[in-house]
Write a protein that holds these residues in place. Structure first.
Motif, short mmCIF file in Angstrom:
data_model
loop_
_atom_site.label_atom_id
_atom_site.label_comp_id
_atom_site.label_asym_id
_atom_site.label_seq_id
_atom_site.Cartn_x
_atom_site.Cartn_y
_atom_site.Cartn_z
N GLU A 225 0.83 -1.21 0.00
CA GLU A 225 0.00 0.00 0.00
C GLU A 225 0.86 1.25 0.00
O GLU A 225 0.57 2.22 -0.72
N CYS A 226 1.93 1.26 0.78
CA CYS A 226 2.76 2.46 0.90
C CYS A 226 3.66 2.67 -0.30
O CYS A 226 3.99 3.81 -0.65
N LEU A 227 4.06 1.59 -0.97
CA LEU A 227 4.87 1.72 -2.18
C LEU A 227 3.99 1.86 -3.41
O LEU A 227 4.45 2.24 -4.47
N GLN A 228 2.69 1.56 -3.24
CA GLN A 228 1.73 1.60 -4.33
C GLN A 228 2.13 0.67 -5.48
O GLN A 228 1.96 0.99 -6.66
N LYS A 229 2.69 -0.48 -5.10
CA LYS A 229 3.00 -1.52 -6.07
C LYS A 229 2.69 -2.85 -5.44
O LYS A 229 3.07 -3.11 -4.30
N LYS A 230 1.99 -3.68 -6.19
CA LYS A 230 1.63 -4.99 -5.69
C LYS A 230 2.80 -5.96 -5.77
O LYS A 230 3.59 -5.91 -6.70
N SER A 231 2.90 -6.83 -4.78
CA SER A 231 3.89 -7.89 -4.83
C SER A 231 3.42 -8.93 -5.83
O SER A 231 2.22 -9.23 -5.93
N LEU A 232 4.35 -9.50 -6.58
CA LEU A 232 3.96 -10.49 -7.59
C LEU A 232 3.42 -11.76 -6.95
O LEU A 232 2.59 -12.44 -7.49
N ALA A 233 3.91 -12.08 -5.78
CA ALA A 233 3.42 -13.24 -5.03
C ALA A 233 3.92 -13.12 -3.61
O ALA A 233 4.93 -12.50 -3.35
N HIS A 234 3.21 -13.70 -2.70
CA HIS A 234 3.60 -13.60 -1.30
C HIS A 234 4.61 -14.71 -0.98
O HIS A 234 4.31 -15.64 -0.25
N ASP A 235 5.79 -14.60 -1.57
CA ASP A 235 6.80 -15.62 -1.29
C ASP A 235 7.86 -15.06 -0.36
O ASP A 235 8.22 -13.90 -0.43
N LYS A 236 8.38 -15.92 0.48
CA LYS A 236 9.26 -15.50 1.56
C LYS A 236 10.52 -14.81 1.07
O LYS A 236 10.97 -13.82 1.63
N ASP A 237 11.13 -15.31 0.01
CA ASP A 237 12.43 -14.81 -0.40
C ASP A 237 12.37 -13.82 -1.56
O ASP A 237 13.39 -13.39 -2.06
N GLY A 238 11.18 -13.46 -2.01
CA GLY A 238 11.08 -12.50 -3.10
C GLY A 238 11.45 -13.09 -4.44
O GLY A 238 11.73 -12.39 -5.40
N ASP A 239 11.46 -14.44 -4.56
CA ASP A 239 11.88 -15.08 -5.80
C ASP A 239 10.83 -14.98 -6.90
O ASP A 239 11.15 -15.13 -8.07
N ALA A 240 9.58 -14.74 -6.54
CA ALA A 240 8.51 -14.73 -7.54
C ALA A 240 8.76 -13.66 -8.60
O ALA A 240 8.45 -13.85 -9.77
N HIS A 241 9.32 -12.55 -8.19
CA HIS A 241 9.63 -11.48 -9.14
C HIS A 241 10.52 -12.00 -10.27
O HIS A 241 10.27 -11.79 -11.45
N TYR A 242 11.56 -12.74 -9.89
CA TYR A 242 12.50 -13.25 -10.87
C TYR A 242 11.93 -14.45 -11.62
O TYR A 242 12.26 -14.69 -12.79
N ASP A 243 11.04 -15.20 -10.95
CA ASP A 243 10.36 -16.30 -11.64
C ASP A 243 9.48 -15.78 -12.76
O ASP A 243 9.43 -16.36 -13.85
N VAL A 244 8.76 -14.68 -12.51
CA VAL A 244 7.89 -14.11 -13.53
C VAL A 244 8.72 -13.57 -14.69
O VAL A 244 8.38 -13.76 -15.86
N LEU A 245 9.83 -12.89 -14.39
CA LEU A 245 10.71 -12.40 -15.45
C LEU A 245 11.25 -13.55 -16.29
O LEU A 245 11.33 -13.46 -17.53
N SER A 246 11.63 -14.63 -15.62
CA SER A 246 12.14 -15.80 -16.34
C SER A 246 11.06 -16.41 -17.24
O SER A 246 11.31 -16.73 -18.41
N ALA A 247 9.85 -16.55 -16.70
CA ALA A 247 8.75 -17.11 -17.49
C ALA A 247 8.39 -16.20 -18.65
O ALA A 247 8.04 -16.67 -19.75
#
Length: 426
Positions: A225-247
């Protein structure tokens, strides 16, 4: 008096406090050496917003104890610059951070130039535009040009943790517990912009209520909410961001338009134009390559358009590009070729440059046998003549192997084959 934002308060006072940009301010790197030797020169710092241009300028001033002033090339006028110059004449050298330096008009530029040359003003120009294109040559010729890079995830996390601990300038007076998912989101979704991450962190802290233990809990939902950007997935290590880029890249490489649009849609929803742009350019040259050479230029044009118009309209040129890249012929021959070459070099297979290819423009070169037997290709039929180019120990190496997925690469492959046949006849 208005309360200064956290990112402003945490601005480094010395080079040691700077997070990131180690290629410039790390020990024994160029800006570090300039400050240590007290031999400052005017410079242009360029790169995306929030990655440390102002921080480096203020840290240089703090490390050298020079007066530090900030102006904007657009909003400040010549009179404002005259005040800074007058201060320099009275009390000694002043470091002037000039934001949006690429917008400096001729009158302001002509006023500043003699003071740069005299050393009264050390100009640190800040810009998000490529200075080799956007900045007047008169300024460029009097400055060093340094490119700053977006901060990595671990660097932004370091800045966040430092701000949480700092009681004087940061949020150390609060008892804050930031969930790991929230910390990762602030670090990843800010796209290398530490100012954005810190200001979102401050908003999260000051707008949250304390729990019964007197602590403030920053959850992923609050960070989003404060950054006004949604997380790609609620994953512990933040790997979903890179998974989506890879896909995303693998879908384009595999010519699946619908999958590529889906993954890009997730990146758009997260507001991640930086990652989308970078990945599109990589794909245009890595996966499309010589099968469609114009794809690179069209991709860059679409990205520049997207950056100018911003979201939500930016999705339109981006979608055009993704569809074209998906359905374009594919060739990875260029990346395969350069990687083969680099592999040999890194394994020590370099060898000496043949004598006839060496520089022969200096006095005494002929006595050393340099460039004596070089054959100038333009003097021969079809601008080609057989001669050795690779070092002796690599003479038979083949790096480029054409792909025949498009008319363009078929055409250059025919030229390549003809050259190889001519070599074989000699």
């Amino acid at each position: 008096m208005a309360i200064q934002p956290l990112a402003y308060r945490m601005r480094p006072k010395t080079l040691d406090e700077i997070v990131g940009q180690t290629h410039l301010v790390g020990k024994n790197k160029i800006i570090y050496r300039m400050v240590k030797a007290k031999q400052l020169s005017s410079m242009i710092l360029y790169g995306p917003p929030g990655i440390g241009k102002t921080s480096i300028a203020s840290a240089i001033a703090g490390s050298t104890k020079y007066a530090f002033r900030t102006l904007n090339a657009v909003t400040n006028n010549k009179k404002d610059m005259e005040v800074v110059v007058a201060e320099a004449k009275m009390s000694g050298t002043v470091i002037l951070l000039l934001d949006e330096v690429h917008r400096l008009d001729k009158a302001k530029q002509d006023f500043l130039l003699p003071h740069l040359e005299s050393g009264a003003i050390i100009l640190i120009g800040a810009t998000t535009s490529n200075p080799y294109i956007a900045i007047n040559p008169a300024i460029r010729s009097r400055t060093q040009i340094f490119e700053l890079k977006p901060l990595a995830k671990n660097e932004i996390i370091k800045a966040i943790k430092r701000a949480l601990k700092d009681k004087e300038r940061g949020l150390g007076e609060y008892q804050v517990e930031v969930e790991e998912e929230a910390l990762n989101h602030l670090a990843v979704a800010s796209n290398g912009d530490v100012r954005s991450a810190l200001n979102a962190l401050e908003l999260a802290v000051v707008s949250s209520e304390k729990d019964e233990a007197g602590q403030i809990q920053i959850t992923l939902d609050v960070a989003e909410e404060c950054l006004q950007k949604k997380s790609l997935a609620h994953d512990k290590d933040g790997d979903a961001h890179y998974d989506v880029l890879s896909a995303f890249q693998k879908s384009v490489r595999g010519s699946d338009v619908n999958a590529a649009l889906h993954y890009m849609g997730r990146l758009i929803e997260a507001g991640d134009l930086v990652s989308i742009s970078r990945r599109l350019l990589v794909m245009a040259y890595e996966d499309i390559g010589l099968a469609n050479p114009q794809a690179g230029a069209r991709t860059l044009a679409a990205i520049q358009t997207a950056e100018k118009i911003g979201f939500p309209e930016a999705r339109i040129p981006l979608a055009n590009t993704v569809i074209e890249l998906c359905l374009s012929p594919k060739s990875n021959s260029a990346i395969v070729a350069i990687d083969k070459s680099l592999k040999d070099i890194r394994q020590g297979l370099s060898g000496e440059v043949p004598a006839h290819l060496r520089d022969g423009h200096y006095y005494g070169a002929s006595g050393l046998g340099r460039a004596l037997d070089y054959k100038y290709p333009h003097s021969y039929e079809n601008a080609w003549v057989d001669q050795q180019y690779l070092p002796d120990n690599l003479m038979d190496k083949v790096y480029y192997e054409p792909k025949y997925t498009s008319k363009f690469e078929q055409t250059i492959a025919q030229v390549y084959q003809k050259i190889n046949e001519n070599k074989a006849k000699k």
